[in-house]
Design a protein around this motif. Sequence first.
Motif, PDB file in Angstrom:
ATOM      1  N   GLY A  76       0.909   6.922 -16.382  1.00 33.31           N
ATOM      2  CA  GLY A  76       2.049   7.800 -16.615  1.00 33.31           C
ATOM      3  C   GLY A  76       3.345   7.008 -16.653  1.00 33.31           C
ATOM      4  O   GLY A  76       3.421   5.907 -16.107  1.00 33.31           O
ATOM      5  N   TYR A  77       4.356   7.577 -17.295  1.00 37.48           N
ATOM      6  CA  TYR A  77       5.626   6.854 -17.464  1.00 37.48           C
ATOM      7  C   TYR A  77       6.795   7.832 -17.382  1.00 37.48           C
ATOM      8  O   TYR A  77       6.828   8.824 -18.119  1.00 37.48           O
ATOM      9  CB  TYR A  77       5.626   6.152 -18.825  1.00 37.48           C
ATOM     10  N   LEU A 151       7.857  14.453 -12.871  1.00 34.22           N
ATOM     11  CA  LEU A 151       6.859  13.878 -11.970  1.00 34.22           C
ATOM     12  C   LEU A 151       5.640  14.789 -11.868  1.00 34.22           C
ATOM     13  O   LEU A 151       4.499  14.323 -11.868  1.00 34.22           O
ATOM     14  CB  LEU A 151       7.464  13.647 -10.583  1.00 34.22           C
ATOM     15  N   TRP A 154       2.987  14.361 -14.530  1.00 36.74           N
ATOM     16  CA  TRP A 154       2.057  13.246 -14.364  1.00 36.74           C
ATOM     17  C   TRP A 154       1.117  13.451 -13.182  1.00 36.74           C
ATOM     18  O   TRP A 154      -0.059  13.087 -13.242  1.00 36.74           O
ATOM     19  CB  TRP A 154       2.830  11.934 -14.216  1.00 36.74           C
ATOM     20  N   LEU A 155       1.614  14.038 -12.117  1.00 38.31           N
ATOM     21  CA  LEU A 155       0.763  14.270 -10.950  1.00 38.31           C
ATOM     22  C   LEU A 155      -0.368  15.241 -11.298  1.00 38.31           C
ATOM     23  O   LEU A 155      -1.495  15.081 -10.830  1.00 38.31           O
ATOM     24  CB  LEU A 155       1.589  14.829  -9.789  1.00 38.31           C
ATOM     25  N   ILE A 159      -3.195  10.895 -12.577  1.00 41.00           N
ATOM     26  CA  ILE A 159      -2.991   9.525 -13.040  1.00 41.00           C
ATOM     27  C   ILE A 159      -3.382   8.504 -11.965  1.00 41.00           C
ATOM     28  O   ILE A 159      -3.447   8.805 -10.784  1.00 41.00           O
ATOM     29  CB  ILE A 159      -1.518   9.293 -13.443  1.00 41.00           C
ATOM     30  N   LEU A 162       1.584   4.961 -12.113  1.00 41.61           N
ATOM     31  CA  LEU A 162       2.821   5.624 -12.540  1.00 41.61           C
ATOM     32  C   LEU A 162       3.927   4.585 -12.656  1.00 41.61           C
ATOM     33  O   LEU A 162       4.203   3.853 -11.709  1.00 41.61           O
ATOM     34  CB  LEU A 162       3.230   6.707 -11.541  1.00 41.61           C
ATOM     35  N   LEU A 164       7.919   4.004 -13.337  1.00 44.59           N
ATOM     36  CA  LEU A 164       9.181   4.747 -13.248  1.00 44.59           C
ATOM     37  C   LEU A 164      10.359   3.845 -13.578  1.00 44.59           C
ATOM     38  O   LEU A 164      10.559   2.801 -12.947  1.00 44.59           O
ATOM     39  CB  LEU A 164       9.361   5.319 -11.843  1.00 44.59           C
ATOM     40  N   LEU A 186       2.799   9.964  -3.016  1.00 39.71           N
ATOM     41  CA  LEU A 186       1.945   9.464  -4.094  1.00 39.71           C
ATOM     42  C   LEU A 186       1.238   8.178  -3.681  1.00 39.71           C
ATOM     43  O   LEU A 186       0.035   8.005  -3.897  1.00 39.71           O
ATOM     44  CB  LEU A 186       2.788   9.182  -5.341  1.00 39.71           C
ATOM     45  N   VAL A 191      -2.039   6.418  -5.616  1.00 40.10           N
ATOM     46  CA  VAL A 191      -1.461   6.093  -6.928  1.00 40.10           C
ATOM     47  C   VAL A 191      -0.723   4.760  -6.842  1.00 40.10           C
ATOM     48  O   VAL A 191       0.036   4.521  -5.905  1.00 40.10           O
ATOM     49  CB  VAL A 191      -0.494   7.203  -7.396  1.00 40.10           C
ATOM     50  N   ILE A 193       2.163   2.371  -8.081  1.00 36.82           N
ATOM     51  CA  ILE A 193       3.481   2.667  -8.655  1.00 36.82           C
ATOM     52  C   ILE A 193       4.209   1.381  -9.029  1.00 36.82           C
ATOM     53  O   ILE A 193       4.329   0.463  -8.208  1.00 36.82           O
ATOM     54  CB  ILE A 193       4.327   3.490  -7.666  1.00 36.82           C
TER      55      ILE A 193
END
Length: 239
Positions: A76-77, A151, A154-155, A159, A162, A164, A186, A191, A193
Amino acid sequence: VVLEVKQLTVNGKFHNISFTLREGEIVSLVGLDGSGKEEVCRSIFGALPPDQGEVLLLGKRLNLKRPDLTIREGVGYVPQNRREEGAFQHLDITDNITVTLLKKLSHILFLQKRKGLQLAKEWIEKLRVRASSPHMLISQLSGGNQQKVILAKWLASDIKVLILDHPTRGIDVGAKEEIYRLLRVLSEEGVAILLMCDSLEEDIGLSNRLLLLKDGELVREIDSPANRKPSVLEVIRAL
């Protein structure tokens, strides 16, 4: 290791970037304007196809030609310009949250609106989005609440990674604290990040590791555990 970046290069932007990202880890890319950090993130997401190198997600090589291909694999982005790139301003909160789940929510040719609405309500509650209704246009929300909806998108997609790009830019102090809380939740849920922040204090405070970029090269890695954070001066000196 969830994400493995190997000698990633976009000519004229950055070259031979290699690093790993572990499950539940928060890593910041740190550098001045022109360091190449934004381009690295866009390349990993498939928005800036590399000239050489590769990215592996759980050992599987990602196809970096288009973002939809990386999204399908679990990347995700959240872009810096959320109004133009991160959200569909003409759609409501529910549609923005469920836009990446159209296939999952579809039954034959009909989208299960009720299921999508229920999902949106759950995420509005979880992320404490301040909205009078899940049918509100996202453009009617404050910057911080728009970011929460992005957010949530994507959650809800389950995913694995992620990315950001300056997630707290343009939002007030209270909303920033909420975003920090969500990122930590997260991370605790596994996840991985990768982020870029508005200040070194934010990079240091949020991250487990800092990757320092200068003139398109990865020049140093600095650990930033909760019990032994580097100072801003240390990071500046290292750059």
